[in-house]
Design a protein around this motif. Structure first.
Motif, PDB file in Angstrom:
ATOM      1  N   ALA A  64      28.425 -23.373   6.629  1.00  0.00           N
ATOM      2  CA  ALA A  64      28.088 -23.610   5.224  1.00  0.00           C
ATOM      3  C   ALA A  64      28.106 -22.335   4.393  1.00  0.00           C
ATOM      4  CB  ALA A  64      26.705 -24.264   5.125  1.00  0.00           C
ATOM      5  N   LEU A  65      27.841 -21.194   5.003  1.00  0.00           N
ATOM      6  CA  LEU A  65      27.702 -19.965   4.227  1.00  0.00           C
ATOM      7  C   LEU A  65      28.942 -19.607   3.423  1.00  0.00           C
ATOM      8  CD1 LEU A  65      25.976 -17.566   3.405  1.00  0.00           C
ATOM      9  CD2 LEU A  65      26.801 -16.370   5.428  1.00  0.00           C
ATOM     10  N   PRO A  66      30.161 -19.623   3.998  1.00  0.00           N
ATOM     11  CA  PRO A  66      31.334 -19.274   3.175  1.00  0.00           C
ATOM     12  C   PRO A  66      31.483 -20.168   1.948  1.00  0.00           C
ATOM     13  CG  PRO A  66      31.902 -19.264   5.504  1.00  0.00           C
ATOM     14  CD  PRO A  66      30.534 -19.864   5.399  1.00  0.00           C
ATOM     15  N   TYR A  67      31.215 -21.462   2.107  1.00  0.00           N
ATOM     16  CA  TYR A  67      31.329 -22.375   0.970  1.00  0.00           C
ATOM     17  C   TYR A  67      30.253 -22.097  -0.076  1.00  0.00           C
ATOM     18  CZ  TYR A  67      34.459 -24.912   4.078  1.00  0.00           C
ATOM     19  OH  TYR A  67      35.493 -25.257   4.912  1.00  0.00           O
ATOM     20  N   LEU A  68      29.052 -21.743   0.394  1.00  0.00           N
ATOM     21  CA  LEU A  68      27.995 -21.400  -0.548  1.00  0.00           C
ATOM     22  C   LEU A  68      28.340 -20.128  -1.314  1.00  0.00           C
ATOM     23  CD1 LEU A  68      24.811 -22.149   1.605  1.00  0.00           C
ATOM     24  CD2 LEU A  68      25.763 -23.519  -0.265  1.00  0.00           C
ATOM     25  N   PHE A  69      28.980 -19.196  -0.622  1.00  0.00           N
ATOM     26  CA  PHE A  69      29.357 -17.951  -1.290  1.00  0.00           C
ATOM     27  C   PHE A  69      30.445 -18.199  -2.327  1.00  0.00           C
ATOM     28  CE2 PHE A  69      31.540 -13.854  -1.649  1.00  0.00           C
ATOM     29  CZ  PHE A  69      30.459 -13.008  -1.867  1.00  0.00           C
ATOM     30  N   VAL A  70      31.416 -19.060  -1.988  1.00  0.00           N
ATOM     31  CA  VAL A  70      32.458 -19.414  -2.957  1.00  0.00           C
ATOM     32  C   VAL A  70      31.844 -20.112  -4.165  1.00  0.00           C
ATOM     33  CG1 VAL A  70      34.481 -20.866  -3.328  1.00  0.00           C
ATOM     34  CG2 VAL A  70      34.289 -19.508  -1.242  1.00  0.00           C
ATOM     35  N   PHE A  71      30.899 -21.010  -3.916  1.00  0.00           N
ATOM     36  CA  PHE A  71      30.218 -21.684  -5.014  1.00  0.00           C
ATOM     37  C   PHE A  71      29.484 -20.683  -5.899  1.00  0.00           C
ATOM     38  CE2 PHE A  71      26.366 -23.647  -6.735  1.00  0.00           C
ATOM     39  CZ  PHE A  71      26.925 -24.684  -7.486  1.00  0.00           C
ATOM     40  N   PHE A  72      28.870 -19.688  -5.264  1.00  0.00           N
ATOM     41  CA  PHE A  72      28.172 -18.654  -6.026  1.00  0.00           C
ATOM     42  C   PHE A  72      29.152 -17.860  -6.880  1.00  0.00           C
ATOM     43  CE2 PHE A  72      26.963 -14.130  -6.159  1.00  0.00           C
ATOM     44  CZ  PHE A  72      25.804 -14.214  -6.917  1.00  0.00           C
ATOM     45  N   MET A  73      30.321 -17.527  -6.306  1.00  0.00           N
ATOM     46  CA  MET A  73      31.331 -16.794  -7.059  1.00  0.00           C
ATOM     47  C   MET A  73      31.802 -17.591  -8.268  1.00  0.00           C
ATOM     48  SD  MET A  73      33.509 -15.267  -3.862  1.00  0.00           S
ATOM     49  CE  MET A  73      34.974 -15.369  -4.871  1.00  0.00           C
ATOM     50  N   LEU A  74      32.028 -18.885  -8.059  1.00  0.00           N
ATOM     51  CA  LEU A  74      32.486 -19.722  -9.164  1.00  0.00           C
ATOM     52  C   LEU A  74      31.418 -19.866 -10.240  1.00  0.00           C
ATOM     53  CD1 LEU A  74      34.333 -22.536  -7.181  1.00  0.00           C
ATOM     54  CD2 LEU A  74      35.350 -20.611  -8.424  1.00  0.00           C
ATOM     55  N   ALA A  75      30.157 -19.789  -9.806  1.00  0.00           N
ATOM     56  CA  ALA A  75      29.063 -19.959 -10.758  1.00  0.00           C
ATOM     57  C   ALA A  75      28.869 -18.727 -11.634  1.00  0.00           C
ATOM     58  CB  ALA A  75      27.772 -20.286 -10.020  1.00  0.00           C
ATOM     59  N   VAL A  76      29.072 -17.545 -11.059  1.00  0.00           N
ATOM     60  CA  VAL A  76      28.791 -16.325 -11.817  1.00  0.00           C
ATOM     61  C   VAL A  76      30.048 -15.671 -12.388  1.00  0.00           C
ATOM     62  CG1 VAL A  76      26.740 -15.870 -10.456  1.00  0.00           C
ATOM     63  CG2 VAL A  76      28.910 -14.859  -9.769  1.00  0.00           C
ATOM     64  N   GLY A  77      31.213 -16.045 -11.874  1.00  0.00           N
ATOM     65  CA  GLY A  77      32.435 -15.429 -12.388  1.00  0.00           C
ATOM     66  C   GLY A  77      33.531 -15.469 -11.356  1.00  0.00           C
ATOM     67  N   SER A  78      34.660 -14.910 -11.677  1.00  0.00           N
ATOM     68  CA  SER A  78      35.799 -14.911 -10.768  1.00  0.00           C
ATOM     69  C   SER A  78      35.609 -13.874  -9.677  1.00  0.00           C
ATOM     70  CB  SER A  78      37.087 -14.597 -11.541  1.00  0.00           C
ATOM     71  OG  SER A  78      37.020 -13.286 -12.064  1.00  0.00           O
ATOM     72  N   ALA A  79      36.446 -13.969  -8.652  1.00  0.00           N
ATOM     73  CA  ALA A  79      36.362 -13.010  -7.550  1.00  0.00           C
ATOM     74  C   ALA A  79      36.621 -11.598  -8.020  1.00  0.00           C
ATOM     75  CB  ALA A  79      37.365 -13.397  -6.457  1.00  0.00           C
ATOM     76  N   SER A  80      37.503 -11.441  -8.975  1.00  0.00           N
ATOM     77  CA  SER A  80      37.815 -10.090  -9.456  1.00  0.00           C
ATOM     78  C   SER A  80      36.628  -9.467 -10.173  1.00  0.00           C
ATOM     79  CB  SER A  80      39.024 -10.145 -10.398  1.00  0.00           C
ATOM     80  OG  SER A  80      38.752 -10.994 -11.506  1.00  0.00           O
ATOM     81  N   ASP A  81      35.763 -10.300 -10.755  1.00  0.00           N
ATOM     82  CA  ASP A  81      34.592  -9.758 -11.427  1.00  0.00           C
ATOM     83  C   ASP A  81      33.603  -9.170 -10.431  1.00  0.00           C
ATOM     84  OD1 ASP A  81      35.595 -10.553 -13.867  1.00  0.00           O
ATOM     85  OD2 ASP A  81      34.604 -12.505 -13.810  1.00  0.00           O
ATOM     86  N   LEU A  82      33.548  -9.757  -9.214  1.00  0.00           N
ATOM     87  CA  LEU A  82      32.624  -9.268  -8.204  1.00  0.00           C
ATOM     88  C   LEU A  82      33.238  -8.178  -7.343  1.00  0.00           C
ATOM     89  CD1 LEU A  82      31.094 -12.626  -6.936  1.00  0.00           C
ATOM     90  CD2 LEU A  82      30.102 -11.009  -8.551  1.00  0.00           C
ATOM     91  N   ASN A  83      34.523  -8.001  -7.426  1.00  0.00           N
ATOM     92  CA  ASN A  83      35.219  -7.066  -6.546  1.00  0.00           C
ATOM     93  C   ASN A  83      35.288  -5.700  -7.217  1.00  0.00           C
ATOM     94  OD1 ASN A  83      36.710  -5.870  -4.609  1.00  0.00           O
ATOM     95  ND2 ASN A  83      38.441  -7.285  -4.712  1.00  0.00           N
ATOM     96  N   PHE A  84      34.417  -4.807  -6.776  1.00  0.00           N
ATOM     97  CA  PHE A  84      34.314  -3.512  -7.443  1.00  0.00           C
ATOM     98  C   PHE A  84      35.404  -2.552  -7.032  1.00  0.00           C
ATOM     99  CE2 PHE A  84      31.589  -3.643  -3.706  1.00  0.00           C
ATOM    100  CZ  PHE A  84      31.995  -2.531  -3.000  1.00  0.00           C
ATOM    101  N   THR A  85      36.231  -2.856  -6.067  1.00  0.00           N
ATOM    102  CA  THR A  85      37.284  -1.940  -5.643  1.00  0.00           C
ATOM    103  C   THR A  85      38.671  -2.463  -5.956  1.00  0.00           C
ATOM    104  OG1 THR A  85      37.446  -2.936  -3.449  1.00  0.00           O
ATOM    105  CG2 THR A  85      35.837  -1.170  -3.719  1.00  0.00           C
ATOM    106  N   GLY A  86      38.785  -3.692  -6.418  1.00  0.00           N
ATOM    107  CA  GLY A  86      40.087  -4.287  -6.642  1.00  0.00           C
ATOM    108  C   GLY A  86      40.737  -4.797  -5.375  1.00  0.00           C
TER     109      GLY A  86
END
Length: 282
Positions: A64-86
């Motif tokens: 369940a954890l990977p899906y919860l993390f994806v849901f969290f990413m979609l809730a707060v923004g795109s993956a690129s927004d959370l990716n501080f290194t590109g």
């Protein structure tokens, strides 16, 4: 007939007996240090049903954890927004380590809910120096076997060691090279959480279900190898063999210390060699 009181005891008479249940006793307090005690509770198995349900719960957390993390990413923004290194591979590093943390917490909570000390899954400092030395000796044995296997593969196909294995390519595609600077804490943490989960918790629960420790070691090795399926079939065979060896050491010593020593140093050496011999690893 009138009743007369008993005569007072003489000076040389023994004191009257006091019943044990009449003696007040102090209430037992479960101090945190008792969580690690190597007592009989450490060897008490959970029931088959409880062990099965605990394994299901642990597997549910892992799935369940990977899906919860994806849901969290979609809730707060795109993956690129959370990716501080590109580099999107950092997301995999975050998910993997977060999953390890939650799996360790879940394992420890279920052990305590079963009224067992953490020594039941190998969290013990008993014979610490001896267990460290056993871990180092096991590591030497592991690399001796790998060296022999590499020699055989080289004789069969001289290009095996020059072209890179699918496992090396999978690791490069999964983890960024920048992680190399954090190699010591990362490999230490991987050794701690994977050994706690795969050896300490999974094997003891399988042992409670099948009631045969060596079959639990075999099944634990299969689960351990499946967890590294992204590295390819050859790597899964090697990891399966490593899981069998670490499982055997665990059921022998009933301590995670030698397993963590082997796992941490094995990953450290492999990551170091990969970083040195792979200039194209970005």
């Amino acid at each position: 007939m009138p009743e007369f009181p008993p005569p007072p005891p003489a000076a040389n008479d023994p004191p009257p007996l006091v019943r044990y249940e009449d003696v007040p006793t102090a209430r037992t307090v479960n101090a945190p240090t008792e969580w690690f005690d190597d007592d009989a509770a450490a060897h008490r198995r959970p029931s088959k049903l409880r062990a099965f349900l605990e394994l299901l719960a642990l597997g549910g957390v892992a799935l369940a954890l990977p899906y919860l993390f994806v849901f969290f990413m979609l809730a707060v923004g795109s993956a690129s927004d959370l990716n501080f290194t590109g580099d999107e591979r950092w997301l995999n590093v975050i998910v993997t380590n977060l999953m390890g943390l939650l799996l360790v917490i879940a394992s420890l909570v279920m052990v305590r809910l079963n009224s067992q000390p953490l020594a039941a899954i190998g969290w013990t400092a008993r014979d610490l120096v001896v267990n460290i030395l056993i871990g180092l000796a096991t590591l030497v044995f592991v690399f001796s076997m790998i060296a022999g296997l590499s020699l055989v593969l080289t004789l069969l196909d001289p290009t095996v060691l020059t072209e890179g294995t699918p496992a090396q390519k999978a690791i490069q595609e999964t983890f960024p090279r920048e992680m190399f600077r954090w190699i010591v804490p990362i490999t230490l943490w991987i050794g701690i959480w994977e050994e706690t989960v795969f050896r300490g918790f999974v094997i003891t629960r399988l042992e409670a279900i099948v009631r045969w420790k060596w079959l639990s070691v075999l099944l634990g090795g299969v689960i351990f190898a499946l967890g590294h399926g992204y590295q390819g079939p050859l790597a899964m065979v090697i990891i399966f063999a490593l899981g069998l060896l670490l499982g055997a050491v665990f059921v022998w010593r009933r301590s995670l210390v030698p397993c963590i020593v082997v796992h941490m140093l094995f990953d450290f050496i492999m990551f170091f060699l990969l970083g040195v011999t792979s200039p194209d690893w970005t």
